[in-house]
Scaffold this motif. Structure first.
Motif, short mmCIF file in Angstrom:
data_model
loop_
_atom_site.label_atom_id
_atom_site.label_comp_id
_atom_site.label_asym_id
_atom_site.label_seq_id
_atom_site.Cartn_x
_atom_site.Cartn_y
_atom_site.Cartn_z
N UNK A 1 0.83 -1.21 0.00
CA UNK A 1 0.00 0.00 0.00
C UNK A 1 0.86 1.26 0.00
N UNK A 2 0.44 2.23 -0.81
CA UNK A 2 1.06 3.56 -0.82
C UNK A 2 0.04 4.54 -0.25
N UNK A 3 0.51 5.70 0.16
CA UNK A 3 -0.42 6.68 0.72
C UNK A 3 -0.18 8.08 0.18
N UNK A 4 0.47 8.16 -1.00
CA UNK A 4 0.82 9.48 -1.53
C UNK A 4 -0.29 10.10 -2.37
N UNK A 5 -1.35 9.34 -2.64
CA UNK A 5 -2.45 9.89 -3.44
C UNK A 5 -3.78 9.31 -2.95
N UNK A 6 -4.85 9.71 -3.62
CA UNK A 6 -6.18 9.27 -3.20
C UNK A 6 -6.70 8.07 -3.95
N UNK A 7 -5.82 7.35 -4.66
CA UNK A 7 -6.28 6.18 -5.39
C UNK A 7 -6.98 5.20 -4.45
N UNK A 8 -8.00 4.55 -4.95
CA UNK A 8 -8.74 3.61 -4.14
C UNK A 8 -9.95 4.23 -3.46
N UNK A 9 -10.14 5.53 -3.66
CA UNK A 9 -11.28 6.20 -3.03
C UNK A 9 -12.53 6.20 -3.90
N UNK A 10 -12.44 5.58 -5.05
CA UNK A 10 -13.58 5.58 -5.98
C UNK A 10 -14.60 4.53 -5.56
N UNK A 11 -15.27 4.80 -4.44
CA UNK A 11 -16.28 3.87 -3.93
C UNK A 11 -17.66 4.52 -3.90
N UNK A 12 -17.79 5.69 -4.51
CA UNK A 12 -19.07 6.38 -4.53
C UNK A 12 -20.16 5.61 -5.26
N UNK A 13 -19.75 4.71 -6.17
CA UNK A 13 -20.75 3.92 -6.88
C UNK A 13 -21.59 3.09 -5.91
N UNK A 14 -21.02 2.75 -4.76
CA UNK A 14 -21.75 1.95 -3.77
C UNK A 14 -22.90 2.72 -3.14
N UNK A 15 -22.86 4.04 -3.24
CA UNK A 15 -23.95 4.87 -2.73
C UNK A 15 -24.99 5.16 -3.80
N UNK A 16 -24.82 4.54 -4.97
CA UNK A 16 -25.77 4.74 -6.07
C UNK A 16 -26.25 3.39 -6.60
N UNK A 17 -26.87 2.58 -5.74
CA UNK A 17 -27.29 1.24 -6.18
C UNK A 17 -28.25 1.27 -7.36
N UNK A 18 -29.03 2.34 -7.48
CA UNK A 18 -29.97 2.42 -8.58
C UNK A 18 -29.27 2.48 -9.94
N UNK A 19 -28.02 2.92 -9.94
CA UNK A 19 -27.26 3.02 -11.19
C UNK A 19 -26.34 1.83 -11.43
N UNK A 20 -25.92 1.16 -10.35
CA UNK A 20 -24.86 0.16 -10.48
C UNK A 20 -25.23 -1.25 -10.05
#
Length: 247
Positions: free
Chosen positions: A36-55
């Motif tokens: 694991x690295x911590x120099x960027x925000x990669x891996x934060x793309x979990x917003x799709x889980x808050x849009x079940x109607x779309x995904x």
């Protein structure tokens, strides 16, 4: 792959693809796991889980599993190895060698790769998930970041009759654009010895591709079918790098 990415949109796409391709195959998953690295925000793309109607309708079982995983805070590759998602799959998640000076990393990588090859020896469909994808023009197996790429020679070493590979590649800003980049890698992969090169191109959040190498007619048909299901989020790009490539 890094543990911190577990459950993000990339995982949703890759697991859905694998679930479509795996039935009837002995699936092997080589996570190409990098610390694991911590120099960027990669891996934060979990917003799709808050849009079940779309995904969620695209693969409800995988969606629900990943939502539980992210909500629990247990974002590790091990948590993705669910028998319910990929029954009978074989996994290799040993960390790539990153310790020591360049000479030590260069010496350790072939041993690591042999262990991966041995672990997945009986598999006829192998998925590899390097952070960045294919080797860069300046690829050096002793470099600290080399573990984020797969070398074409390593892919060639995994080739065998009756085996297909599925390999993740994060698309870049290569001159000529994303379509040109797919064709570029198609030609490079054919030069390594792969007779059939196709790709599934995903466009959710960032452009990424899953190259299907030496896929059987049945696997290729399933890959095209999942693109029909996912609509504009996933595109089937067959026959890359050939003399008569089809866009």
């Amino acid at each position: 792959m890094q543990d911190r990415y577990s459950g993000d949109i990339g995982d949703y796409v890759k697991l859905a693809i694998l679930r479509a391709l795996a039935p009837g195959q002995q699936l092997g998953v080589g996570w190409w796991l990098y610390p694991d690295e911590d120099h960027n925000g990669d891996g934060r793309h979990v917003g799709y889980l808050d849009a079940p109607q779309s995904w969620r309708h695209l693969d409800p079982e995988t969606f629900d599993h990943l939502k539980t995983l992210v909500s629990s805070g247990r974002r590790t590759v091990a948590e993705l190895e669910s028998e319910a998602l990929l029954p009978g799959a074989t996994y290799f998640r040993e960390l790539l060698p990153t310790a020591g000076p360049p000479a030590a990393r260069r010496a350790a990588r072939p041993h690591w790769f042999r262990r991966l090859n041995t672990a997945l020896d009986t598999c006829d469909l192998i998925f590899l998930d390097p952070d960045n994808g294919f080797e860069t023009s300046s690829f050096n197996p002793g470099a600290l970041k080399s573990g984020k790429s797969v070398a074409l020679a390593e892919l060639g070493a995994l080739r065998r009759p009756g085996r297909a590979l599925l390999v993740y590649h994060h698309q870049t800003r290569m001159r000529g654009g994303h379509d040109y980049e797919l064709e570029h890698w198609g030609a490079r992969l054919r030069a390594v010895g792969f007779g059939q090169v196709d790709a599934l191109r995903a466009s959710a959040f960032s452009a990424r591709a899953f190259f299907l190498l030496d896929g059987t007619p049945d696997l290729r048909m399933r890959a095209a079918a999942i693109c029909d299901q996912w609509g504009s989020r996933l595109t089937w790009r067959p026959d890359l790098g050939g003399a008569t490539s089809i866009a």
